[in-house]
Scaffold this active site. Structure first.
Site, PDB file in Angstrom:
ATOM      1  N   HIS A 360       1.012  -1.162   0.199  1.00 35.59           N
ATOM      2  CA  HIS A 360      -0.086   0.219   0.377  1.00 35.59           C
ATOM      3  C   HIS A 360       0.495   0.988  -0.184  1.00 35.59           C
ATOM      4  CE1 HIS A 360      -4.532  -1.445   0.727  1.00 35.59           C
ATOM      5  NE2 HIS A 360      -3.425  -2.388   1.061  1.00 35.59           N
ATOM      6  N   LYS A 551      -9.723  14.083   3.458  1.00 27.67           N
ATOM      7  CA  LYS A 551      -8.014  12.490   3.547  1.00 27.67           C
ATOM      8  C   LYS A 551      -7.785  12.977   4.568  1.00 27.67           C
ATOM      9  CE  LYS A 551      -7.484  13.678  -0.627  1.00 27.67           C
ATOM     10  NZ  LYS A 551      -7.344  11.801  -1.404  1.00 27.67           N
ATOM     11  N   ARG A 552      -6.933  11.604   5.756  1.00 30.98           N
ATOM     12  CA  ARG A 552      -6.405  11.893   6.560  1.00 30.98           C
ATOM     13  C   ARG A 552      -5.175  13.119   6.126  1.00 30.98           C
ATOM     14  NH1 ARG A 552      -6.084   7.899  11.100  1.00 30.98           N
ATOM     15  NH2 ARG A 552      -4.191   9.000  11.735  1.00 30.98           N
ATOM     16  N   LYS A 557      -0.147  14.460   0.908  1.00 27.40           N
ATOM     17  CA  LYS A 557      -1.213  14.595   0.875  1.00 27.40           C
ATOM     18  C   LYS A 557      -1.401  16.509   0.572  1.00 27.40           C
ATOM     19  CE  LYS A 557      -4.263  11.010   2.648  1.00 27.40           C
ATOM     20  NZ  LYS A 557      -4.362   9.754   1.158  1.00 27.40           N
ATOM     21  N   THR A 659      -8.991   6.354  -3.015  1.00 27.49           N
ATOM     22  CA  THR A 659      -9.649   5.790  -2.901  1.00 27.49           C
ATOM     23  C   THR A 659     -10.862   6.795  -2.924  1.00 27.49           C
ATOM     24  OG1 THR A 659     -10.676   5.096  -0.896  1.00 27.49           O
ATOM     25  CG2 THR A 659      -9.573   3.265  -2.408  1.00 27.49           C
ATOM     26  N   LYS A 663     -14.634   7.541  -4.954  1.00 27.76           N
ATOM     27  CA  LYS A 663     -16.102   7.862  -3.917  1.00 27.76           C
ATOM     28  C   LYS A 663     -16.697   9.323  -4.962  1.00 27.76           C
ATOM     29  CE  LYS A 663     -14.082   6.971  -0.253  1.00 27.76           C
ATOM     30  NZ  LYS A 663     -13.775   6.796   1.343  1.00 27.76           N
TER      31      LYS A 663
HETATM   32  C1  PLP Z   1     -12.599   7.037   1.393  1.00 31.89           C
HETATM   33  C2  PLP Z   1     -11.897   6.823   2.465  1.00 31.89           C
HETATM   34  C3  PLP Z   1     -10.829   7.872   3.076  1.00 31.89           C
HETATM   35  C4  PLP Z   1     -10.117   7.768   1.678  1.00 31.89           C
HETATM   36  O1  PLP Z   1      -9.640   8.631   1.492  1.00 31.89           O
HETATM   37  P1  PLP Z   1      -8.279   9.433   0.031  1.00 31.89           P
HETATM   38  O2  PLP Z   1      -8.816  10.818   0.096  1.00 31.89           O
HETATM   39  O3  PLP Z   1      -8.297   7.942  -0.734  1.00 31.89           O
HETATM   40  O4  PLP Z   1      -6.961   9.495   1.279  1.00 31.89           O
HETATM   41  C5  PLP Z   1     -10.335   7.552   4.496  1.00 31.89           C
HETATM   42  N1  PLP Z   1     -10.973   7.893   5.552  1.00 31.89           N
HETATM   43  C6  PLP Z   1     -12.423   7.867   4.789  1.00 31.89           C
HETATM   44  C7  PLP Z   1     -13.539   7.846   6.083  1.00 31.89           C
HETATM   45  C8  PLP Z   1     -13.005   7.312   3.545  1.00 31.89           C
HETATM   46  O5  PLP Z   1     -14.242   7.336   3.309  1.00 31.89           O
END
Ligand code: PLP
Length: 836
Positions: A360, A551-552, A557, A659, A663
């Site tokens: 990952h 995101k985190r 990022k 991911t 979304k």
């Molecule tokens: C999808 C998701 C992530 C991942 O987000 P990235 O933008 O891919 O880092 C992290 N936390 C939650 C709650 C998510 O639903």
């Protein structure tokens, strides 16, 4: 009359709901609160899952099917109730039943604790995969840890992140069933000793100094529109009774109590680090604990149906979600060789054919390494086995590359400097028959750099499996109006084959469809605006462009790159208050690891800039900056559907896949992004003209690093950028503490590891393009529609189908309706295996 626990008619559902309130909660309408109503509804739905659950497990056992075991230290499942209603196709009926009982379904759904047993993308991926496995009718078990405290609850106080313990089990958990009878024992500590067995063979036994009990808790995982219910089995640590009684009987009460507490600590809390391993003994114990319990569970299941373990690899395909469960490789060797007296080569062949490893991350600091100093005392037998695996592997390498000493030390599982450590990714590569990255670019970079030597040894082991997300939770459950529009136009089949949405491409040219699309987006923005007001007191305009980065929080990022842009816009307004700029609402959310100071300071910076910008009368609502506290799956379900613009701006080569990007796109957000992770494939699918691309490529990043990157040159030659950096550095956003943000600007000017300054100009110019494009609402909507209907590839159903076919070699198994026919229920049910 219909059975109360299985019947699906409106009347039966209402009766079951009232019954459960009375007999399980001990409440009636005069005394019940929302939490009671939630529980009563959850039990009503759980009953309907239980039949399918038992039937599925019976079919799996009877047919001795091959099962996928998904080993993951994290499962970020999100709330179960709404998802179960969808997958059982009960949502509308329950909605009506609850309304006719005088309540609102949404209020009940919001009562459920969000089980946050993961940090971010990796844990959420595991959850999307379980949904797709069940939906594709693939026999599977998710194995993990039942953390008593999940990811901390994030509050924002005075702009700073404050961590609050997540007591998600406080009110109980309707969705899990403990299976104490299937508890297993886990060894820790102690020493090993050799002996000769009765046949005269030399063998090793591990004399542990602690035995922990692993107790399984099972949660049903229903597929969409199928009878299959797979299981998520999470392990809770308890004190091994015998051991404690020994100490107790020996009169050592204190020792017995201390042991009990330290045993239960193992599953106490999720480590809140994302992409930064923490080398703590307790973390290693967590990893070994759940992995050993899961393997013992598999061996027991296998031996219930087979005379020996010789064909173990036909019963299970084990997927390692990152290196966290990699200790499973030496542990399976230990179980086969030490406990089941198999010879090494046979055991190794089984192990290798069973395991597959998903990488990952490419960032070297994020790759797990366990110091021998720590591994040896905790898992003495495991360390010996790792040494033996390494010894045999290096012998092979020596024979393949005679005299190539440099290669031997590059490939060794044991790293000598700076501290003698076990490289878990290498152990995973050597012990697995398949190794995969999670997006095309990521896999290429693994082969080229991070795992290059292994790629040279075994090119046939490498696969790409681009991540995906489940459209059930991320479209149907979180964006119901959009889902209804899809279903109205093309029926429901898109829910199990997301490529079906492609048929809607021509609708992008239909003005009526576009105006419905806009109305849905506006509605989702209004709903999010209400949440924002509830949680932050900030009023935002749903007609402004919602520019979202959730995101985190991590330097790679680059949330702070977005902040530089916000400040530049603010400066433009201050310099020219009459300027005509596209109104925007910048929305951020995400947690920082509690020990990651720079990330926490970025949160403070976002809030500090927000405080100044949001209050400035010159800005007059043209810019708003919002930080929504406590990003979680349940909050995410409101956020992604409300976005106009999705920020995916990591330094190229750093984000393995992402991911969140998928979304957003599914719900019609346009992406501003770098050529990183799955952004590249999203851009290909939605077509480049519907994607806002900027920034250095991974190659350019590497080349610039090689030739000597000097961030100060960018600062000195760009007046706008210089002004922004100077303002952050001189306290414009922290007047009472002018040096507060110096660590951020110092880092940018001195190293800028993530090359914000190199990408700054391209980013703000690209944002100007976004603003221009947004003014043409017809065309923006056209692009939005095409983004959404072209995301078929990013359904986790596609990802899982690829794993099943190419890596796991497993087939779908149908669960026939008759197996759970209530007429067949009763004591005889479940005792026969007379299904064909
Ligand atoms: C999808 C998701 C992530 C991942 O987000 P990235 O933008 O891919 O880092 C992290 N936390 C939650 C709650 C998510 O639903």
């Amino acid at each position: 009359m219909e059975d109360d626990r299985t019947g699906m008619s409106l009347e039966t559902l209402k009766r079951a709901f009232a019954d459960h309130l009375f007999y399980l909660q001990g409440k009636d309408a005069s005394s019940a609160d929302l939490a009671d109503y939630y529980s009563a509804l959850a039990y009503t739905v759980r009953d309907r899952l239980l039949h399918r659950w038992l039937a599925t497990q019976e079919v799996y056992a009877c047919k001795a099917v091959k099962r996928v075991c998904y080993l993951s230290a994290e499962f970020l499942m999100g709330r179960h109730l709404g998802n179960s209603l969808i997958n059982l196709n009960l949502f509308e009926k329950i909605d009506q039943a609850i309304r006719e009982s005088g309540l609102e379904l949404q209020d009940l759904l919001s009562e459920e604790e969000d089980p946050g047993l993961g940090n971010g993308g990796l844990g959420r991926l595991a959850a999307c995969f379980l949904d797709s496995l069940a939906t594709l009718e693939i026999p599977a078990i998710g194995y993990g840890i039942r953390y008593e405290f999940g990811i901390f609850y994030q509050q924002i106080r005075d702009g700073w992140q404050v961590e609050i313990p997540d007591q998600w089990l406080r009110l109980g958990n309707v969705w899990e069933l403990p299976r104490r009878e299937e508890a297993v024992e886990i060894k820790l500590g102690g020493y090993t000793e050799g002996y000769h067995d009765p046949k005269g063979n030399y063998r090793v036994s591990w004399v542990a100094d602690r035995i922990i009990l692993a107790v399984p808790y099972d949660t049903p995982v229903p597929g969409y529109d199928t009878n299959v219910v797979n299981i998520l089995r999470l392990w809770k640590a308890e004190a091994g009774d015998e051991f404690n009684f020994d100490a107790f009987n020996a009169g050592n009460y204190d020792r017995a109590v201390a042991d009990k507490m330290s045993s239960e600590n193992i599953s106490k809390v999720l480590y809140p680090n994302d992409n930064t391993p923490q080398g703590r003994t307790l973390r290693l114990e967590q990893q070994y604990f759940f992995v050993s319990a899961s393997l013992q569970d598999m061996i027991r299941k296998h031996l219930a149906l087979n005379p020996t373990l010789d064909n173990f690899q036909d019963s299970f395909a084990i997927q390692l979600n990152d290196t966290h469960p990699t200790v499973a490789i030496p542990e399976l060797m230990r179980l086969l060789v030490d406990e089941h007296a198999m010879d090494w080569d046979a055991a190794w062949s089984i192990t290798n054919r069973t395991f597959a490893y998903t990488n990952h991350t490419l960032m070297p600091e994020a790759l797990e390494r366990w110091p021998v100093r720590l591994l040896g005392p905790t898992l003495p037998r495991i360390l010996e086995i790792i040494y033996e695996i390494n010894h045999r592997f290096l012998e092979d390498v020596r024979s393949w590359y005679p005299g190539d000493e440099a290669r031997l030390s590059r490939l060794s599982i044991i790293e000598e400097e700076p501290e003698k450590s076990v490289r878990m990714a290498y152990l995973a590569c050597i012990g697995s028959h398949a190794i995969n990255g999670v997006a095309a670019l990521h896999t290429e970079l693994l082969k080229r750099d991070t795992l290059h030597d292994f790629y040279e040894l075994w090119p046939e082991k490498f696969f790409n499996k681009t991540n995906g997300v489940t459209p059930r939770r991320w479209i149907l459950l979180s964006n119901p109006q959009l889902a209804a529009l899809f279903t109205e136009k093309i029926g429901k089949k898109w829910l199990s084959n997301l490529d079906e949405l492609k048929q809607l491409e021509p609708c992008a040219e239909d003005p009526e469809f576009r105006s419905r699309w806009q109305a849905i987006k506006l509605h989702n923005k209004q709903v999010l605006a209400e949440k924002i007001y509830e949680r932050t007191g900030i009023e935002v305009d749903p007609h402004s462009l919602f520019d979202i980065q959730v995101k985190r929080i991590h330097e790679y990022k680059r949330q702070h790159l977005a902040v530089l842009h916000i400040i530049a816009l603010y400066n433009q307004i201050k310099a020219n208050p009459g300027i005509n700029i596209q109104p925007r609402t910048f929305i951020f959310a995400g947690k920082a690891a509690p020990g990651y100071y720079q990330a926490k300071l970025i949160i403070k910076l976002i809030n500090a800039v927000g405080t100044i910008v949001n209050r400035d009368p010159d800005v007059r609502g043209r810019l708003k900056v919002v930080f929504l506290p406590n990003f979680s799956v349940s909050l995410a379900q409101y956020i992604y559907p409300a976005a106009d613009l999705s920020e995916q701006i990591s330094t190229a080569g750093k984000e393995a896949s992402g991911t969140g990007n998928m979304k957003f796109s599914m719900s019609g957000a346009l992406t501003i992004g770098t050529l990183d992770g799955a952004n590249i494939e999203i851009r290909e699918e939605v077509h480049p003209e519907n994607f806002f691309l900027f920034g250095l490529t991974a190659e350019e990043v590497a080349a610039l690093k090689d030739k000597g990157y000097r961030p100060r040159d960018y600062y000195n030659s760009n007046a706008q950028l210089k002004e922004v950096i100077d303002q952050i550095a001189n306290g414009t956003f922290s007047p009472s503490e002018p040096d507060l943000f110096k660590p951020i600007t110092d880092s940018l000017l001195q190293q800028d590891d993530y090359m914000l300054l190199a990408d700054y100009q391209a980013y703000v110019e690209c944002q100007d393009e976004v603003s221009k494009a947004y003014r043409d609402q017809d065309n923006w909507t056209r692009m939005s529609i095409l983004n959404s209907v072209r995301t078929g590839k990013f359904s986790s159903d596609r990802t899982i189908a690829e794993y099943a076919k190419e890596i796991w070699k497993v087939d779908p198994v149908e669960v026939p309706l008759e197996v759970y026919d209530p007429a067949n229920a009763g004591l005889g049910w479940g005792k026969t295996c007379d299904i064909d």
